[in-house]
Motif scaffolding. Structure first.
Motif, PDB file in Angstrom:
ATOM      1  N   ILE A 267       0.873  -1.176   0.000  1.00 49.85           N
ATOM      2  CA  ILE A 267       0.000   0.000   0.000  1.00 49.85           C
ATOM      3  C   ILE A 267       0.909   1.225   0.000  1.00 49.85           C
ATOM      4  O   ILE A 267       2.020   1.170   0.533  1.00 49.85           O
ATOM      5  CB  ILE A 267      -0.961   0.036   1.212  1.00 49.85           C
ATOM      6  CG1 ILE A 267      -0.193  -0.053   2.544  1.00 49.85           C
ATOM      7  CG2 ILE A 267      -1.986  -1.083   1.121  1.00 49.85           C
ATOM      8  CD1 ILE A 267      -1.055   0.228   3.773  1.00 49.85           C
TER       9      ILE A 267
ATOM     10  N   ARG B 201       1.207   5.360   0.709  1.00 45.91           N
ATOM     11  CA  ARG B 201       0.574   6.519   1.346  1.00 45.91           C
ATOM     12  C   ARG B 201       1.564   7.661   1.421  1.00 45.91           C
ATOM     13  O   ARG B 201       2.669   7.485   1.934  1.00 45.91           O
ATOM     14  CB  ARG B 201       0.092   6.153   2.744  1.00 45.91           C
ATOM     15  CG  ARG B 201      -0.940   5.056   2.663  1.00 45.91           C
ATOM     16  CD  ARG B 201      -1.562   4.738   3.974  1.00 45.91           C
ATOM     17  NE  ARG B 201      -2.527   3.667   3.761  1.00 45.91           N
ATOM     18  CZ  ARG B 201      -3.530   3.389   4.566  1.00 45.91           C
ATOM     19  NH1 ARG B 201      -3.697   4.100   5.658  1.00 45.91           N
ATOM     20  NH2 ARG B 201      -4.353   2.413   4.290  1.00 45.91           N
TER      21      ARG B 201
ATOM     22  N   LEU C 110      -2.753  -1.548  15.063  1.00 43.99           N
ATOM     23  CA  LEU C 110      -2.264  -2.591  14.162  1.00 43.99           C
ATOM     24  C   LEU C 110      -3.197  -2.820  12.989  1.00 43.99           C
ATOM     25  O   LEU C 110      -2.763  -3.232  11.915  1.00 43.99           O
ATOM     26  CB  LEU C 110      -2.092  -3.918  14.913  1.00 43.99           C
ATOM     27  CG  LEU C 110      -0.939  -4.037  15.890  1.00 43.99           C
ATOM     28  CD1 LEU C 110      -0.874  -5.445  16.443  1.00 43.99           C
ATOM     29  CD2 LEU C 110       0.372  -3.667  15.220  1.00 43.99           C
TER      30      LEU C 110
ATOM     31  N   GLY D 249      -7.818  -4.535   7.483  1.00 39.21           N
ATOM     32  CA  GLY D 249      -6.458  -4.482   6.948  1.00 39.21           C
ATOM     33  C   GLY D 249      -5.499  -4.322   8.112  1.00 39.21           C
ATOM     34  O   GLY D 249      -5.775  -3.582   9.062  1.00 39.21           O
ATOM     35  N   MET D 250      -4.393  -5.047   8.030  1.00 39.13           N
ATOM     36  CA  MET D 250      -3.397  -4.950   9.115  1.00 39.13           C
ATOM     37  C   MET D 250      -2.022  -4.733   8.496  1.00 39.13           C
ATOM     38  O   MET D 250      -1.640  -5.411   7.536  1.00 39.13           O
ATOM     39  CB  MET D 250      -3.391  -6.230   9.952  1.00 39.13           C
ATOM     40  CG  MET D 250      -2.245  -6.277  10.985  1.00 39.13           C
ATOM     41  SD  MET D 250      -2.477  -7.521  12.258  1.00 39.13           S
ATOM     42  CE  MET D 250      -2.082  -9.016  11.364  1.00 39.13           C
TER      43      MET D 250
ATOM     44  N   ARG E  70       4.039  -3.207  11.024  1.00 39.89           N
ATOM     45  CA  ARG E  70       3.665  -2.879  12.408  1.00 39.89           C
ATOM     46  C   ARG E  70       3.492  -4.130  13.244  1.00 39.89           C
ATOM     47  O   ARG E  70       3.835  -4.164  14.420  1.00 39.89           O
ATOM     48  CB  ARG E  70       2.369  -2.071  12.432  1.00 39.89           C
ATOM     49  CG  ARG E  70       2.608  -0.659  12.023  1.00 39.89           C
ATOM     50  CD  ARG E  70       1.481   0.214  12.489  1.00 39.89           C
ATOM     51  NE  ARG E  70       1.589   1.497  11.823  1.00 39.89           N
ATOM     52  CZ  ARG E  70       0.689   2.457  11.915  1.00 39.89           C
ATOM     53  NH1 ARG E  70      -0.390   2.262  12.637  1.00 39.89           N
ATOM     54  NH2 ARG E  70       0.876   3.588  11.288  1.00 39.89           N
TER      55      ARG E  70
ATOM     56  N   ILE F  48       9.906   1.238  12.647  1.00 40.48           N
ATOM     57  CA  ILE F  48       9.265   0.384  11.637  1.00 40.48           C
ATOM     58  C   ILE F  48      10.226   0.083  10.483  1.00 40.48           C
ATOM     59  O   ILE F  48      10.134  -0.963   9.844  1.00 40.48           O
ATOM     60  CB  ILE F  48       7.956   1.033  11.134  1.00 40.48           C
ATOM     61  CG1 ILE F  48       7.094   0.007  10.378  1.00 40.48           C
ATOM     62  CG2 ILE F  48       8.229   2.273  10.273  1.00 40.48           C
ATOM     63  CD1 ILE F  48       5.666   0.449  10.154  1.00 40.48           C
TER      64      ILE F  48
HETATM   65  P1  ATP Z   1      -2.595   5.435  11.637  1.00 42.34           P
HETATM   66  O1  ATP Z   1      -3.812   5.934  12.385  1.00 42.34           O
HETATM   67  O2  ATP Z   1      -1.604   4.786  12.517  1.00 42.34           O
HETATM   68  O3  ATP Z   1      -2.021   6.443  10.698  1.00 42.34           O
HETATM   69  P2  ATP Z   1      -4.449   4.446   9.737  1.00 42.34           P
HETATM   70  O4  ATP Z   1      -5.682   4.403  10.584  1.00 42.34           O
HETATM   71  O5  ATP Z   1      -4.244   5.621   8.862  1.00 42.34           O
HETATM   72  O6  ATP Z   1      -3.145   4.252  10.677  1.00 42.34           O
HETATM   73  P3  ATP Z   1      -5.549   2.358   8.107  1.00 42.34           P
HETATM   74  O7  ATP Z   1      -5.955   3.146   6.928  1.00 42.34           O
HETATM   75  O8  ATP Z   1      -6.581   1.978   9.089  1.00 42.34           O
HETATM   76  O9  ATP Z   1      -4.339   3.117   8.843  1.00 42.34           O
HETATM   77  O10 ATP Z   1      -4.747   1.082   7.549  1.00 42.34           O
HETATM   78  C1  ATP Z   1      -4.823  -0.223   8.151  1.00 42.34           C
HETATM   79  C2  ATP Z   1      -3.496  -0.604   8.762  1.00 42.34           C
HETATM   80  O11 ATP Z   1      -2.420  -0.452   7.840  1.00 42.34           O
HETATM   81  C3  ATP Z   1      -3.077   0.244   9.950  1.00 42.34           C
HETATM   82  O12 ATP Z   1      -3.721  -0.162  11.131  1.00 42.34           O
HETATM   83  C4  ATP Z   1      -1.584  -0.002   9.996  1.00 42.34           C
HETATM   84  O13 ATP Z   1      -1.262  -1.227  10.608  1.00 42.34           O
HETATM   85  C5  ATP Z   1      -1.233  -0.097   8.524  1.00 42.34           C
HETATM   86  N1  ATP Z   1      -0.754   1.205   8.024  1.00 42.34           N
HETATM   87  C6  ATP Z   1      -1.486   2.247   7.635  1.00 42.34           C
HETATM   88  N2  ATP Z   1      -0.723   3.276   7.228  1.00 42.34           N
HETATM   89  C7  ATP Z   1       0.546   2.848   7.369  1.00 42.34           C
HETATM   90  C8  ATP Z   1       1.821   3.444   7.107  1.00 42.34           C
HETATM   91  N3  ATP Z   1       1.911   4.676   6.624  1.00 42.34           N
HETATM   92  N4  ATP Z   1       2.936   2.713   7.367  1.00 42.34           N
HETATM   93  C9  ATP Z   1       2.843   1.470   7.847  1.00 42.34           C
HETATM   94  N5  ATP Z   1       1.685   0.856   8.115  1.00 42.34           N
HETATM   95  C10 ATP Z   1       0.540   1.530   7.874  1.00 42.34           C
END
Ligand code: ATP
Ligand code: MG
Ligand code: MG
Ligand code: MG
Length: 440
Positions: A214, A216, A364, A409-410, A414, A425
């Motif tokens: 993914i 971001r 997570l 999604g996990m 992490r 990380i």
């Molecule tokens: P956070 O609040 O910590 O920024 P998120 O709520 O934006 O996370 P989600 O969109 O819910 O993240 O994505 C599902 C999972 O993917 C997260 O719980 C996390 O484990 C992982 N994840 C999300 N963004 C990242 C990132 N930038 N780097 C590493 N892992 C990520």
């Protein structure tokens, strides 16, 4: 043959005393004591001591050995001598040492563990850093975790999928995306397989999982965010959020169990002692979490706020102190702070059937029962300030028989990070991508 055994495979159970074998690897260290010379050979699985006694062997071989340069690649053929005092319980008495490639010097970083290098230095010279036993251990455990995940899903009748990473629409808004040029059109690197795994539910796949990247465009520089991460994604039809929470907690327990069973050496190298998390995990509601934060924390949390870092730690410590467990769920989040596809409760639509799975130190996983009703989905997209036109390919799948479904999604990194107590990380990715780092 350049190798017959890994160093760690030479054991009295499987190799005879005096047996001729060939090891291959890197020169970890050369200790020249005059009359005797020790060459420590290192491979992926460990180290072995090659012992050369001046009086007993060929002069040319002895002289060549003492001139070997650290981190050069060698293949050594010799006979095994089990010896309690030797580092791994044996030494190799060489007949032949082939130098396959000579390493330059000085090395960009130390490999012996005597000098602690900064993370940035290690990442700059990752190929050398990966030769360190501690670094290898992290990636062997990550490998084992991923094997355990696949094993668990296959056993539970999931289909493994691969959805596109180049996409036309922003998945959910909120998170920043990386735009790319796709021929003459604008496209993006996908931030999550969300929309596609939901379409697969419309396709009748019932239970899918995907392990994939993914992307971001996280602006901030934290110890737990990457710009390219690996997501473990799940979607299940005819299920609600409680069903997929159960899948998630059982998966977590399964991964811990397998890593404890199969990664003893790596865990020992890292000095990590694991215990399998107790299932079912504690479930706190979002409202309960606000109370915990506000009664224990200076920084107040209001209804509708996401949990900040301080809040995560406050609640995590509270759970750990009261239950002795690190993992727990936060359920029933305000609909407005979860993505548009989270299903609101029928009788109290300001709350959604959503959850985050937390570790004591960080989030997570996020998941929810999804909206499967087309009209409701459209209106949720609009009320989050997004344009339904951009979601046509997705919304279409909801108009011709979409079953109720749920998923999560996990983040793989992490997960590994919290399991091993890694500080950053970046330690759990081979070649991390962050704001500053685009190579190697
Ligand atoms: P956070 O609040 O910590 O920024 P998120 O709520 O934006 O996370 P989600 O969109 O819910 O993240 O994505 C599902 C999972 O993917 C997260 O719980 C996390 O484990 C992982 N994840 C999300 N963004 C990242 C990132 N930038 N780097 C590493 N892992 C990520
Ligand atoms: Mg985020
Ligand atoms: Mg979050
Ligand atoms: Mg989340």
């Amino acid at each position: 043959n350049l190798r017959t055994h890994y160093t760690a495979e030479v054991k009295p159970e499987s190799v005879d005393n005096g047996q001729k074998i060939t090891l291959a690897g890197w020169i970890h260290e050369v200790r020249d004591l005059g009359g005797i010379c020790f060459v420590v050979l290192r491979d992926r699985e460990g180290k072995a001591q090659v012992t050369l006694v001046k009086k007993k062997i060929d002069k040319e071989l002895f002289d060549a050995a003492r001139r070997l340069i650290r981190e050069s690649v060698i293949s050594v053929t010799g006979s095994v001598k089990f010896e309690e005092k030797a580092p791994n319980g044996y030494e190799l008495l060489p007949e032949e040492i082939k130098v396959l490639n000579v390493a330059g010097s000085p090395l960009p970083m130390d490999t012996t563990g005597k000098v602690e290098a900064e993370l940035d230095t290690r990442l700059d010279s990752r190929f050398i850093d990966l030769r360190r036993a501690e670094t290898t251990a992290v990636f062997k455990i990550r490998h084992e975790a991923l094997q355990a995940i696949r094993e668990y899903f296959v056993k539970n009748k999931f289909i493994e999928t691969a959805t596109p990473k180049v996409v036309a629409t922003a998945t959910e808004g909120g998170t920043a995306l990386f735009p790319i040029t796709y021929f003459d059109r604008e496209a993006f690197l996908n931030q999550s397989p969300q929309l596609f795994k939901q379409i697969l539910m419309g396709g009748g796949f019932d239970r899918v999982f995907e392990i994939g990247p993914i992307f971001r465009a996280e602006e901030h520089d934290t110890r737990r965010h990457l710009n390219e991460a690996t997501s473990i994604d799940v979607e299940v039809s005819f299920a609600d959020h409680f069903d997929v929470m159960e899948i998630l907690e059982n998966l977590v327990a399964h991964i811990y169990t397998r890593v404890i069973e199969n990664c003893k050496a790596s865990l020992e190298i890292l000095g990590v002692e694991l215990k399998v998390p107790k299932t079912p995990f504690l479930k706190l509601t979002y409202d309960e979490v606000i109370e915990i934060v506000n009664s224990r924390c200076e920084e107040k949390m209001h209804w509708g706020d996401d949990l900040g870092t301080l809040g995560e730690h406050t609640v995590g410590n509270y759970v750990y102190e009261t239950t002795g467990e690190s993992h727990y769920f936060i359920i029933d989040w305000p609909t407005e702070i979860k993505p548009f596809y989270a299903m609101p409760y029928e009788d109290r639509p300001e709350f959604s059937k959503s959850f985050d799975m937390m570790h004591r130190t960080m989030e997570l996983s996020s998941g929810a029962q999804r909206i499967h009703i087309s009209e409701l989905l459209k209106s949720r997209i609009e009320s989050q300030g997004l344009n339904p036109d951009g979601f046509e390919f997705y919304l279409k799948a909801f108009e011709y028989g979409m079953p109720p479904h749920a998923g999560w999604g996990m983040g793989c990194e992490r997960f590994v990070m919290t399991m091993l107590g890694t500080e950053n990380i970046r330690d759990t990715v081979l070649f991390p991508r962050d704001r500053r780092r685009l190579s190697p």
